[in-house]
Design an enzyme around this catalytic site. Structure first.
Site, PDB file in Angstrom:
ATOM      1  N   CYS A   1      -2.639   9.923  -6.350  1.00 61.94           N
ATOM      2  CA  CYS A   1      -3.750   9.634  -5.437  1.00 61.94           C
ATOM      3  C   CYS A   1      -4.763  10.783  -5.529  1.00 61.94           C
ATOM      4  O   CYS A   1      -4.410  11.935  -5.294  1.00 61.94           O
ATOM      5  CB  CYS A   1      -3.280   9.472  -3.995  1.00 61.94           C
ATOM      6  SG  CYS A   1      -4.697   9.264  -2.882  1.00 61.94           S
TER       7      CYS A   1
ATOM      8  N   LYS B   1       0.855  -1.196   0.000  1.00 63.72           N
ATOM      9  CA  LYS B   1       0.000   0.000   0.000  1.00 63.72           C
ATOM     10  C   LYS B   1       0.890   1.244   0.000  1.00 63.72           C
ATOM     11  O   LYS B   1       1.939   1.258   0.668  1.00 63.72           O
ATOM     12  CB  LYS B   1      -0.881  -0.022   1.258  1.00 63.72           C
ATOM     13  CG  LYS B   1      -1.690   1.252   1.502  1.00 63.72           C
ATOM     14  CD  LYS B   1      -2.821   1.432   0.523  1.00 63.72           C
ATOM     15  CE  LYS B   1      -3.552   2.763   0.731  1.00 63.72           C
ATOM     16  NZ  LYS B   1      -4.478   3.079  -0.363  1.00 63.72           N
TER      17      LYS B   1
HETATM   18  C1  SIN Z   1      -6.259   6.012  -1.442  1.00 61.42           C
HETATM   19  O1  SIN Z   1      -5.630   5.531  -0.489  1.00 61.42           O
HETATM   20  O2  SIN Z   1      -7.060   6.934  -1.314  1.00 61.42           O
HETATM   21  C2  SIN Z   1      -6.044   5.460  -2.806  1.00 61.42           C
HETATM   22  C3  SIN Z   1      -4.635   5.514  -3.185  1.00 61.42           C
HETATM   23  C4  SIN Z   1      -4.419   5.926  -4.586  1.00 61.42           C
HETATM   24  O3  SIN Z   1      -5.371   6.058  -5.361  1.00 61.42           O
HETATM   25  O4  SIN Z   1      -3.279   6.164  -4.971  1.00 61.42           O
END
Ligand code: SIN
Length: 331
Positions: A141, A58
């Site tokens: 993001c 992540k």
């Molecule tokens: C998120 O954590 O909001 C999504 C991450 C991303 O789209 O890069």
């Protein structure tokens, strides 16, 4: 007796059970996307044990984050919308986890997003030292209120990538949002080539979209008035268009990692035809869990056999221009 295993590291060619990209060995071209089910140690271990070709973490930020308010994820038959808000454990925790993940003998790909260039360079240095095989710079993001996506600002992207490139010798991938104009794709491709990026992941979710529940007359997620990043089947044609154009603009000097709407081996095949060298799965991995990687790989193998391809390499980038009128209705 000393046993020496010689591996020929030929880019993108399957040798001794591995594909080599950026001199990193991948057991499969199919892996998870940074996003769902790759935040916590237990989820990362499950990826290690699965048939995923890598463990993609992540996106980490400098500080740990709880992310946006719930509900922040919704899925239907066409795909998903999320406004996770970069919920993650913070880079120091991932620096502790990375050495433990090496036992799975597959690449550990650390995704990261700083709120400043200094945060980026500090994290790149630390994650490199911790043993990440590849660093995926997330410039896309869409879910942090007040923080526009860096990748839509070409000047800032160039400045960031130039500085980050000089911070590490590890392979650098860049995760980009969808672009809709050819000129924007060309400009970003120029920046990636100039700054010696090693991989480009296309596409992140389609940002600031909205899914509405007409019965309740409300948005299906809470943050940002319901605006979030859409993935899954909704975005596959957009992802394929980006993968196809970038593959051509990058002239095979930088591998493209395709993501956006892969549920089946056939979907993966479409990405390979458009020029992707590797593919990632997000929405479908979230709903189906780590078994999806073996299933998609199996379906792809069957498809290749049915189409008389000896190996996927023979199909990569081979999308043909349509001739005749087999899909035509008028026009
Ligand atoms: C998120 O954590 O909001 C999504 C991450 C991303 O789209 O890069």
């Amino acid at each position: 007796m000393l046993t020496v295993i010689l591996k020929k590291e030929v880019e993108g060619v399957f040798v001794d059970q591995f594909y080599s990209f950026n001199s990193v060995l991948f057991p499969s071209r199919i892996m998870n996307a940074s996003g769902p089910l790759c935040t916590w140690e237990q989820e990362l271990n499950a990826l290690g044990e699965s048939a995923s070709g890598a463990i993609v973490l992540k996106t980490t930020t400098f500080e740990p984050r709880a992310g946006n308010d719930r509900p922040k994820y919704f899925e239907n038959e066409w795909g998903s919308i999320n406004s996770n808000g970069l919920e993650n454990l913070g880079y120091k925790k991932y620096c502790e986890l990375i050495p433990k993940l090496k036992r799975f003998n597959k690449p550990v790909i650390s995704s990261l997003s700083g709120f400043s260039l200094e945060e980026f360079t500090t994290m790149v240095g630390a994650l490199d030292q911790a043993g990440a095989d590849i660093l995926e710079i997330n410039l896309s993001c869409p879910n942090i209120a007040g923080k526009p996506q860096v990748a839509y600002d070409f000047e800032m992207s160039e400045k960031y990538l130039h500085t980050i490139r000089s911070t590490t010798e590890k392979p650098l991938w860049v995760k980009l949002p969808p672009y809709f104009e050819t000129i924007h794709r060309q400009e970003m491709a120029r920046i990636l080539l100039k700054n010696e990026v090693n991989g480009v992941t296309l596409i992140n979710s389609l940002g600031n979209a909205l899914i509405v529940d007409p019965e309740k007359e409300q948005a299906v997620i809470k943050p940002k008035q319901g605006l979030g990043g859409v993935g899954g089947k909704y975005v596959k044609p957009v992802a394929l268009g980006n993968v196809f154009t970038f593959s051509q603009e990058l002239e095979n000097k930088i591998p493209v990692i395709g993501v956006g709407g892969i549920y089946t081996g056939m979907d993966a095949f479409e990405f390979f035809l458009c020029g992707a060298q590797l593919v990632q799965i997000g929405t479908a991995y979230k709903s189906q869990g780590p078994g999806i990687f073996a299933r998609v790989q199996g379906e792809l193998n069957e498809l290749l056999q049915r189409k008389n391809y000896a190996r996927i390499e023979d199909a990569i980038g081979k999308l043909k221009v349509v001739e005749g009128e087999e899909y035509g209705f008028g026009a």
